[in-house]
Scaffold this motif. Structure first.
Motif, PDB file in Angstrom:
ATOM      1  N   ARG A   1       3.207   0.018   9.891  1.00 24.27           N
ATOM      2  CA  ARG A   1       4.643   0.300   9.811  1.00 24.27           C
ATOM      3  C   ARG A   1       4.996   1.661  10.391  1.00 24.27           C
ATOM      4  NH1 ARG A   1       7.434  -2.452   4.961  1.00 24.27           N
ATOM      5  NH2 ARG A   1       5.834  -1.395   3.757  1.00 24.27           N
TER       6      ARG A   1
ATOM      7  N   GLN B   1      -2.197 -10.429  12.937  1.00 24.80           N
ATOM      8  CA  GLN B   1      -2.352  -9.863  11.583  1.00 24.80           C
ATOM      9  C   GLN B   1      -3.800  -9.837  11.103  1.00 24.80           C
ATOM     10  OE1 GLN B   1       0.283 -11.413   8.492  1.00 24.80           O
ATOM     11  NE2 GLN B   1      -1.343 -11.050   7.009  1.00 24.80           N
ATOM     12  N   ILE B   2      -4.181  -8.673  10.600  1.00 26.87           N
ATOM     13  CA  ILE B   2      -5.521  -8.497  10.041  1.00 26.87           C
ATOM     14  C   ILE B   2      -5.375  -8.316   8.537  1.00 26.87           C
ATOM     15  CG2 ILE B   2      -7.470  -6.876   9.917  1.00 26.87           C
ATOM     16  CD1 ILE B   2      -6.980  -6.346  12.904  1.00 26.87           C
TER      17      ILE B   2
ATOM     18  N   GLN C   1      -5.013  -5.385   0.599  1.00 24.74           N
ATOM     19  CA  GLN C   1      -4.950  -6.675   1.306  1.00 24.74           C
ATOM     20  C   GLN C   1      -5.239  -6.508   2.793  1.00 24.74           C
ATOM     21  OE1 GLN C   1      -2.405  -5.440  -0.553  1.00 24.74           O
ATOM     22  NE2 GLN C   1      -2.001  -6.875  -2.211  1.00 24.74           N
ATOM     23  N   HIS C   2      -4.972  -5.327   3.335  1.00 25.39           N
ATOM     24  CA  HIS C   2      -5.308  -5.077   4.738  1.00 25.39           C
ATOM     25  C   HIS C   2      -6.806  -4.758   4.863  1.00 25.39           C
ATOM     26  CE1 HIS C   2      -4.752  -4.115   8.927  1.00 25.39           C
ATOM     27  NE2 HIS C   2      -5.498  -3.044   8.733  1.00 25.39           N
TER      28      HIS C   2
ATOM     29  N   SER D   1      -1.261   2.250   6.024  1.00 26.25           N
ATOM     30  CA  SER D   1      -1.525   2.954   4.757  1.00 26.25           C
ATOM     31  C   SER D   1      -2.879   2.615   4.166  1.00 26.25           C
ATOM     32  CB  SER D   1      -0.415   2.642   3.755  1.00 26.25           C
ATOM     33  OG  SER D   1      -0.380   1.250   3.492  1.00 26.25           O
TER      34      SER D   1
ATOM     35  N   LEU E   1       1.376  10.002  14.586  1.00 23.77           N
ATOM     36  CA  LEU E   1       0.724   9.133  15.586  1.00 23.77           C
ATOM     37  C   LEU E   1       1.400   9.231  16.949  1.00 23.77           C
ATOM     38  CD1 LEU E   1       2.159   6.100  16.353  1.00 23.77           C
ATOM     39  CD2 LEU E   1       1.807   5.802  13.928  1.00 23.77           C
TER      40      LEU E   1
ATOM     41  N   THR F   1      -0.650  -4.887  10.909  1.00 22.67           N
ATOM     42  CA  THR F   1      -0.626  -5.160   9.473  1.00 22.67           C
ATOM     43  C   THR F   1       0.412  -6.251   9.203  1.00 22.67           C
ATOM     44  OG1 THR F   1       1.108  -3.540   9.032  1.00 22.67           O
ATOM     45  CG2 THR F   1      -1.175  -2.757   8.930  1.00 22.67           C
TER      46      THR F   1
ATOM     47  N   THR G   1      -4.592 -12.263   4.281  1.00 23.67           N
ATOM     48  CA  THR G   1      -3.892 -13.465   4.719  1.00 23.67           C
ATOM     49  C   THR G   1      -3.832 -13.551   6.243  1.00 23.67           C
ATOM     50  OG1 THR G   1      -1.896 -12.189   4.213  1.00 23.67           O
ATOM     51  CG2 THR G   1      -2.478 -13.923   2.686  1.00 23.67           C
TER      52      THR G   1
ATOM     53  N   ASN H   1      -2.888   9.052  10.394  1.00 23.43           N
ATOM     54  CA  ASN H   1      -1.759   8.892   9.486  1.00 23.43           C
ATOM     55  C   ASN H   1      -1.206  10.286   9.178  1.00 23.43           C
ATOM     56  OD1 ASN H   1      -0.127   8.378   7.084  1.00 23.43           O
ATOM     57  ND2 ASN H   1      -1.189   6.409   6.980  1.00 23.43           N
TER      58      ASN H   1
END
Ligand SMILES: Cc1cc2nc3c(=O)[nH]c(=O)nc-3n(C[C@H](O)[C@H](O)[C@H](O)COP(=O)(O)OP(=O)(O)OC[C@H]3O[C@@H](n4cnc5c(N)ncnc54)[C@H](O)[C@@H]3O)c2cc1C
Length: 321
Positions: free
Chosen positions: A212, A251-252, A274-275, A270, A308, A237, A255, A289
């Motif tokens: 993001r 998407q990694i 889940q990532h 971040s 970044l 993400t 899911t 970051n």
């Protein structure tokens, strides 16, 4: 001394193969390696002109026999067509039915298992013995060892947890098996595949991921510019995919796709659990970051606390030199 490539556990393994333009999918090659831990491995290939793709499978080192079923109804890997085919060949004494953990494997194996009244074991990361398998739970935060008493074990195999069997050096026997009748309960309508000239996310040696922090789709150009000299694939993400900045297949995570490249570089990510579930097996993890408290720094081998939009162009010009 005669060395066997499989343990003497008495298993007989069938790997349901996934083919892409005549090439064996990497996750299938990993499933062959996993299969060899429990017994001799046969593979099953089905489709229109399946005999042609069988030759590639016969070359895979460690495969003893390639079963070929001809039929247009298998062409798109529909589980409604594959499950009866698997049921028809299991009768030849197979004790383990494996496929890679991919959209294909995840679609086909549970249906085939349900037909046999067996419990599928998904996303296996380690084979302990012919009945005991390791898999992750809770987005990779719990390692679970499961033992099954099912006479035939159905499992999907995580592609990044096993070496890929070499695609050369094999000399498997090719055997035609009778095709099952087309079920016709489902119909493939169309493919919508994002055209890309970049390396495939799941097989790339280097992967750069945008989160993001990139703010919008246009800013992904920064990552693409860095990806080019590094011959890297670009991932994203879920937050970015959900915002419509990138297509789903980038998407990694839990899911999304699981990757384990030599280098993973996360930019503006971040590091949500889940990532991390989809990339923590990467060999080297680097993170950029601007928030020093971002959880990703606990996972990273190398971290840079910087904007970044400053760091990535700097890195690109350094890599290009
Ligand atoms: C059931 C479930 C499944 C999920 N599956 C997945 C999945 O498969 N994959 C996945 O990724 N997520 C998944 N999620 C979502 C996940 O929880 C997080 O919401 C998501 O990973 C956050 O994405 P992000 O890191 O891009 O965004 P954020 O968490 O918003 O992080 C953005 C980061 O960018 C940094 N940043 C901002 N601006 C800059 C800048 N200029 N320079 C440098 N850094 C900057 C910020 O400090 C921040 O750390 C799932 C969630 C649930 C509930």
């Amino acid at each position: 001394m005669l060395r066997r490539t499989f343990s003497v556990l008495g298993g007989k393994v069938l790997v349901v193969a996934e083919m892409h333009n005549g090439n064996v999918a990497p996750s299938t090659l990993a499933a062959v390696t996993a299969g060899l831990k429990v017994g001799p491995v046969s593979t099953l290939v089905a489709g229109k002109n399946a005999a042609k793709t069988a030759a590639a499978l016969a070359n895979v080192k460690g495969v003893e026999c390639v079963l070929v079923a001809e039929g247009e109804h298998y062409e798109k890997g529909m589980p409604e067509e594959y499950a009866p085919l698997i049921a028809s060949v299991v009768k030849d004494g197979y004790t383990h039915i494996f496929a890679g953990t991919s959209a294909f494997g995840k679609n086909v194996i549970p249906r085939a298992a349900a037909k046999a009244d067996a419990m599928p074991i998904t996303d296996v990361t380690e084979v302990k013995d012919d009945a005991t398998f390791v898999r992750f739970m809770y987005a990779g935060n719990v390692v679970c060892t499961v033992k099954t008493s099912d006479p035939v074990k159905y499992a999907t195999i995580r592609g990044t947890s096993f070496e890929r069997a070499p695609t050369e050096g094999g000399s498997a026997e090719i055997k035609e098996v009778a095709a099952t009748k087309a079920g016709g309960t489902s119909r493939w309508i169309e493919d919508a595949i994002a055209a890309t000239d970049k390396p495939d996310l799941q097989t790339a040696v280097n992967v750069i991921v945008g989160g993001r922090g990139l703010k919008n789709a246009e800013n992904f150009k920064l990552l693409n510019d860095l990806a080019e000299p590094l011959k890297a694939a670009v991932g994203a993400t879920r937050a970015v995919v959900d915002a419509g900045c990138c297509p789903n297949e980038m998407q990694i995570g839990q899911t999304g796709k699981t990757v384990a490249p030599n280098l993973y570089l996360g930019c503006g990510v971040s590091g949500a659990i889940q990532h991390v579930a989809g990339m923590k097996d990467s060999k080297v993890i680097a993170v950029i970051n601007n928030d020093a408290d971002a959880p990703f720094f606990h996972v990273a081998d190398y971290g840079l606390v910087e904007d970044l939009f400053v760091a990535v162009p700097k890195l690109t010009s350094m890599v290009k030199k």
